[in-house]
Design an enzyme around this catalytic site. Sequence first.
Site, PDB file in Angstrom:
ATOM      1  N   GLU A   1       0.987  -0.990  -0.335  1.00  0.00           N
ATOM      2  CA  GLU A   1      -0.112   0.022   0.029  1.00  0.00           C
ATOM      3  C   GLU A   1       1.054   1.012   0.431  1.00  0.00           C
ATOM      4  OE1 GLU A   1      -3.242  -0.304  -0.585  1.00  0.00           O
ATOM      5  OE2 GLU A   1      -3.550  -2.406  -0.227  1.00  0.00           O
TER       6      GLU A   1
ATOM      7  N   CYS B   1      -2.610   8.548   4.285  1.00  0.00           N
ATOM      8  CA  CYS B   1      -2.436   8.723   2.840  1.00  0.00           C
ATOM      9  C   CYS B   1      -3.120   9.093   1.827  1.00  0.00           C
ATOM     10  CB  CYS B   1      -2.201   6.636   1.859  1.00  0.00           C
ATOM     11  SG  CYS B   1      -3.536   5.833   3.344  1.00  0.00           S
TER      12      CYS B   1
END
Length: 523
Positions: free
Chosen positions: A293, A327
């Site tokens: 990720e 993020c």
Amino acid sequence: MTTKFKKAFRNCEYFDYSKDEHKNSMLEAIAKTKSEFGKEYPQVVGPVKRWDKDPKYCISSYNPSNKTELIGMVPKGTQENAKDALDAATKTFETWKRVPIEKRIDIMLNARKLLIERRHEFNAYCVLESGQTWNEADGEVAETIDFLDFYSRHAEKWCAKRKVTAKADEEGFLQYIPLGVGAVIPPWNYPCAILAGLIIAPVVAGNTVVVKPASDTPVIGYKFVELLEQAGLPLGVVSFVPGSGKEVGEYLVNSPKTRFIAFTGSRDVGVHIYESLAKQQEKQVWLKRFIAEMGGKNAHIIDSECYLESAVLGTMQAAFGRQGQKCSSCSRAIVDETVYDKFVDMLVEKTRQLKVGPSEDFANNLGPVINKQAFDKICQYICIGSAQGKIVAGGRGDFGKGYFIEPTIIKDVAWNSTIAQEEIFGPVLAVIKAKNFDEALKMANSTEYGLTGGVYTQNEEKLERAIRDFHVGNLYLNRKCTGALVGVHPFGGFNHSGTDSKTGGPEYVLNFLQAKTVGRKVR
Ligand code: NAP
Ligand code: MG
């Protein structure tokens, strides 16, 4: 299939800090955490715990709100420690993979119970070690509680024998089995939830792991590993080796003993790991699996036909929550020209009311960014941004006591300028003007990333177009692009945002399993 889980999964509820009961418990937890400042925490290599009291050989973790406060110290691991940890994990895998899934789930549910009891303590460590506000910390620890429950349920399902198509003279089945030894490499920005999620899913599925926590937040990492041990996890299933990414991280990635790498972090490091693990090492007998990720450059599209107030509030929260260090943070607002000026005015007015300061003070809306390097990098982007647009809110930083940066809005930014394309990872929002919805969509899709996106419009046809064409792993309509909940919003992005492994999703555990098919002749 019989199941341990009689009730449907429900997300853990958040604390309400306007209530004295929750507020006072948190204040007590913060005071207790402060009384533990400076403690040494060990490295865990298989069954062996090792402390080091010599600061020369330690990673010292400081409070980003107050640089003089030492949260704690952990030994700085070496490649030899990483090798020993991988050896121990390889040995323990032979026993752990044979522990029945029911027993592995029991341990995770014990850990969940313990974490619920110690929630305020974990929240306080998140506030003090990584500079999160109370609510952010609470959301993160609640997510960790959810992971312990959610991944256990899905591991139960995936680890059961599965039917295959019937054949007259054969009896067959398919069963998912664990992969082996994994390297867990998390970031600092969700020091509890991401680290924990990257451990829980592979471990409940029967793998063993070596964890190298982010160097900015090793203490919370240790606390979670210790909690698993207290919950009954045998030593050797999870080893904990803090150390630098370059030294310990690279060793774990490159070792022929590593079967998979569970990584969350920046695009650059993710791409580098992807390149390295493709190389077959001597004695390696598999292709390593990579679960990654990575970064984002997420956008909100603000259409002419939207409820402006809700778009303003959602954008402010998504841009500046956790100081823009998610993020999923919104770092671009792409606004239809007909509502552009009004949107900017309203957003600036609201943003100017936000308070920046030490995260332990509940009154502050933004805490510090994580360290001096992040502070410098973000300030540099603000400086670049001042030439690529006009700063209309914030713009200043102060690193006297901690690493504080004002929530910053830069308007009139071109869609292809540096600050509209590169991940800044701080409280900086670029506002971009679009002629219409089509152009806004095109701009939104113009970066190398594809993590989250938000669209504010009341026009159904435009929403349909966004569903079809906005190329992100997590799309949100008429709400902010942050705040993914376990099970509700399985999370992960496209392109350079990662391998779309969908954390908190029903198939996430499958990333750590491989299928074995058995066919038996019966006559
Ligand atoms: P980072 O610098 O990439 O570091 C992530 C982890 O990798 C840390 O543990 C780091 O160790 C380690 N590392 C560094 N160099 C390495 C190497 N050569 N080999 C192996 N490991 C290495 O990221 P970060 O600054 O911690 O986190 C912020 C980034 O994470 C942002 O880009 C953000 O978007 C991304 N992120 C993505 C998601 C998602 O779900 N998509 C979630 C959270 C964060 P050290 O700490 O010792 O350097
Ligand atoms: Mg870093």
